[in-house]
Design a protein around this motif. Sequence first.
Motif, PDB file in Angstrom:
ATOM      1  N   ILE A 192       0.826  -1.207   0.000  1.00  0.00           N
ATOM      2  CA  ILE A 192       0.000   0.000   0.000  1.00  0.00           C
ATOM      3  C   ILE A 192       0.856   1.251   0.000  1.00  0.00           C
ATOM      4  CG2 ILE A 192      -1.601   1.314   1.457  1.00  0.00           C
ATOM      5  CD1 ILE A 192      -2.786  -1.423   2.279  1.00  0.00           C
ATOM      6  N   ALA A 193       2.008   1.185   0.669  1.00  0.00           N
ATOM      7  CA  ALA A 193       2.887   2.350   0.764  1.00  0.00           C
ATOM      8  C   ALA A 193       3.502   2.728  -0.577  1.00  0.00           C
ATOM      9  CB  ALA A 193       3.981   2.083   1.798  1.00  0.00           C
ATOM     10  N   ARG A 194       3.299   1.923  -1.615  1.00  0.00           N
ATOM     11  CA  ARG A 194       3.819   2.235  -2.946  1.00  0.00           C
ATOM     12  C   ARG A 194       2.826   3.030  -3.787  1.00  0.00           C
ATOM     13  NH1 ARG A 194       8.306  -1.417  -3.618  1.00  0.00           N
ATOM     14  NH2 ARG A 194       8.360  -2.844  -1.844  1.00  0.00           N
ATOM     15  N   ILE A 195       1.638   3.322  -3.233  1.00  0.00           N
ATOM     16  CA  ILE A 195       0.631   4.115  -3.925  1.00  0.00           C
ATOM     17  C   ILE A 195       0.880   5.587  -3.638  1.00  0.00           C
ATOM     18  CG2 ILE A 195      -1.841   4.559  -4.153  1.00  0.00           C
ATOM     19  CD1 ILE A 195      -2.315   1.684  -3.185  1.00  0.00           C
ATOM     20  N   ALA A 196       0.793   6.430  -4.651  1.00  0.00           N
ATOM     21  CA  ALA A 196       1.049   7.860  -4.482  1.00  0.00           C
ATOM     22  C   ALA A 196       0.125   8.459  -3.435  1.00  0.00           C
ATOM     23  CB  ALA A 196       0.877   8.584  -5.814  1.00  0.00           C
ATOM     24  N   GLY A 197       0.705   9.198  -2.470  1.00  0.00           N
ATOM     25  CA  GLY A 197      -0.072   9.835  -1.425  1.00  0.00           C
ATOM     26  C   GLY A 197      -0.325   8.953  -0.228  1.00  0.00           C
ATOM     27  N   VAL A 198       0.210   7.710  -0.251  1.00  0.00           N
ATOM     28  CA  VAL A 198       0.002   6.757   0.841  1.00  0.00           C
ATOM     29  C   VAL A 198       1.353   6.292   1.368  1.00  0.00           C
ATOM     30  CG1 VAL A 198      -1.106   4.604   1.541  1.00  0.00           C
ATOM     31  CG2 VAL A 198      -2.115   5.984  -0.282  1.00  0.00           C
ATOM     32  N   GLU A 199       1.496   6.272   2.688  1.00  0.00           N
ATOM     33  CA  GLU A 199       2.689   5.752   3.344  1.00  0.00           C
ATOM     34  C   GLU A 199       2.255   4.784   4.430  1.00  0.00           C
ATOM     35  OE1 GLU A 199       5.791   6.130   2.588  1.00  0.00           O
ATOM     36  OE2 GLU A 199       5.745   7.769   1.139  1.00  0.00           O
ATOM     37  N   SER A 200       3.209   4.318   5.237  1.00  0.00           N
ATOM     38  CA  SER A 200       2.895   3.356   6.287  1.00  0.00           C
ATOM     39  C   SER A 200       3.726   3.646   7.524  1.00  0.00           C
ATOM     40  CB  SER A 200       3.165   1.924   5.802  1.00  0.00           C
ATOM     41  OG  SER A 200       2.903   0.980   6.823  1.00  0.00           O
ATOM     42  N   VAL A 201       3.061   3.748   8.682  1.00  0.00           N
ATOM     43  CA  VAL A 201       3.764   3.789   9.964  1.00  0.00           C
ATOM     44  C   VAL A 201       4.112   2.352  10.320  1.00  0.00           C
ATOM     45  CG1 VAL A 201       3.609   4.334  12.417  1.00  0.00           C
ATOM     46  CG2 VAL A 201       2.584   5.865  10.743  1.00  0.00           C
TER      47      VAL A 201
END
Length: 739
Positions: A144-153
């Motif tokens: 999911i963190a590879r989608i633009a505007g999305v990261e991951s804690v």
Amino acid sequence: MNKIYFTLLLAMLSSFVYSQNSLTGTVTDVNNNLPLEQVSIYFPQLEKGAITDARGVYKISNLPSGSYKIVVSYIGYQTVSKSISINSTEEIYDLSLNESAIEMEEIIVSTPFHKLQSENVMKVEYANIADLKTKGSITLADGIARIAGVESVSTGIGIGKPVIRGLNANRVLVYTQGIRLENQQFGDEHGLGVNDAGIESIEVIKGPASLLYGSDAMGGVLYLNPEKFSLPNSTEGDINLNYFTNTQGLTANAGVKAATEHFRFLLRGALTTHTDYKTGSNERVTNSRFKEYDIKTGIGYQATNFKTEVRYNYNNSNLGIPEEIGNQSTDRSPIEPNQTIDNHILSSKSSLLFDASSLDVTLGYTSNIRKEFEEGEDGAALHMNLNTFNYNVQYHTPKYGPLETIVGIQGLHQTNSNFGEELLVPDAITNDIGFFGTSHIHLNDFNDIQVGLRYDHRTIKGDANGISGEEGYIAALDRDFSSFNAALGYKANFADNLIARVNLATGFRAPNLAELTSNGVHEGTNRYEIGNTNLKNEQNLQTDVALEYKNQHFEVFVNGFYNTINDYVFIAPNGDEIDENQVFVYNQQDAYLYGGEAGIHIHPHPLDWLHFESSFQTVRGKLKDGDNLPLIPANSITNTLRGEFTKRNGWITSGYTFITLKSVFQQDKISLFETTTEGYNLLSVGLGGTVTIFNNPMDLRISCNNLLNKNYVSHLSRLKYDAIGNIGRNISIGISVPL
């Protein structure tokens, strides 16, 4: 509710008396009039479709009368979306497709009208799980963190939770199997809790989605689409294996699905196991290992005017909680501290189709059983059971000219129970109910408007715990929260290739139990946290502007947003200490976030197989007093060069290769309790394709992330303050074999 079930039962019994129509036709290439094989013809609302045979012929049976959207798609050709009226026993619909270098469009499910992205008033990001796998994603949270505007804690590689444009935890809602996933999202070490096996695609709404989903959707929605059932009168199966060199990790899943004309069934099982991961300095992070078992199954029934399905997902995870770089081990069983999590997700989705309208009923039950084991203690120190029943009833009214409207009621009943010695949040009962209506107005081929209004009411009742006046005491809680929310969007097609979108939406979030009731040491942070029972709703207003241009060989997009949040809840020290732990209290203050994403995609003629993609994302978050918000992702730019080819014949039918450089900038716009994070560059490469061996096609893939073994730390890593880096070089090898 009993009346709803009775109505659905009558519909199922009477569905056989409706006229059973069919749609048939031939699909050809517009340039040479040759038939096209393996073209997908699909009715999104009916969830029915077919694939063309070697003659380009298809047939879809048992269709109800009425007007429905049909989507025709095929790799290398322009996707067609059109409304078709089904009024006779056998409708004939022939069509010819134009070749196109633009990638095939997908149907967007998370927004209410099931349209292609180019037809949507609201901008939604879409990612296919199979594509994320080609990039070497270890877990769903990593992908999911590879989608633009999305990261991951993240806490290592096993624990990750999504961040959408700077907002996370209870400000981002996760949907799976069509229902909301509840798993104590407030916790720092509480990850996503979903395995990617049996998940077909991901959709991300970046911004307030309270109109559609209620409280907790003020920051956005992560919508996980489960794999579809097989087509009527067919049986499918597959085995998927992945190996990861860094963690000596193995993921394996196998599935089978079958369907008759009316009944459908699927089953998938998965196993995941990883040892401690190695950083770029080739040191293993002690106790970052984890194991996971996952089972997904579903049954469905579909008649002419009625369809229903029931899905169940059981997930068991045993996650180590890393704290240091210590003993270098390749053991797979987590040591203490660790947590075990059992997730049960049961969902039911039914639709009753009338001539010009429809009724959708979705019911869900989730059970999240979370246990945490600490060093030197017998049994689970923390044991929480969170049980949630939710419902969503939507009526699609008859179309009135260009107007499509949906009205509905949505809500949940939730109980939280504690059985361990430690207490993060008290035993509590939460009830939600919301009423909403939304309309899409198709003015003409160039202009669309979407508008909606919603009212929500939430009650939270918590039990008292401990002795009044003593440390750790939690008073009884009885709070009500209400909110009106609205959304207005406009899409304009200025030309065949230029689309502009403007969306304004409000959202809200009721404070969670931890923010309202905390009174004790929060393990892992070494601070004493005190809640605030007087907290109010968070309420936000976000403006989104999106512009995209697309032709056969060039694409460019620019997305911008400005998000104001009234009464933003945050935690800060008050200067006191309890048992040598700093005291942190929950407060509220207005805040704002702004930023966006921009990118280009070039596939030059005549080298249509060659693609260059570049995207940039940025977000800033500040409190009204000027302090920066915590856990704001650093600015980054990603550049990818990839090649793709497709052959109709031969033992290699398709293939790809790519090289990606992700540049993350220094993050020095930090809160008072963070430190600056240095920038870094990560190089990744990969290749793969579909090969045919003994007449059996199989997908092979190999990729290497962090090829140069860079020793770095992400600003959103919870291990940063233990001086522990992120994962180093990792080569992943995968194979998928249809049965």
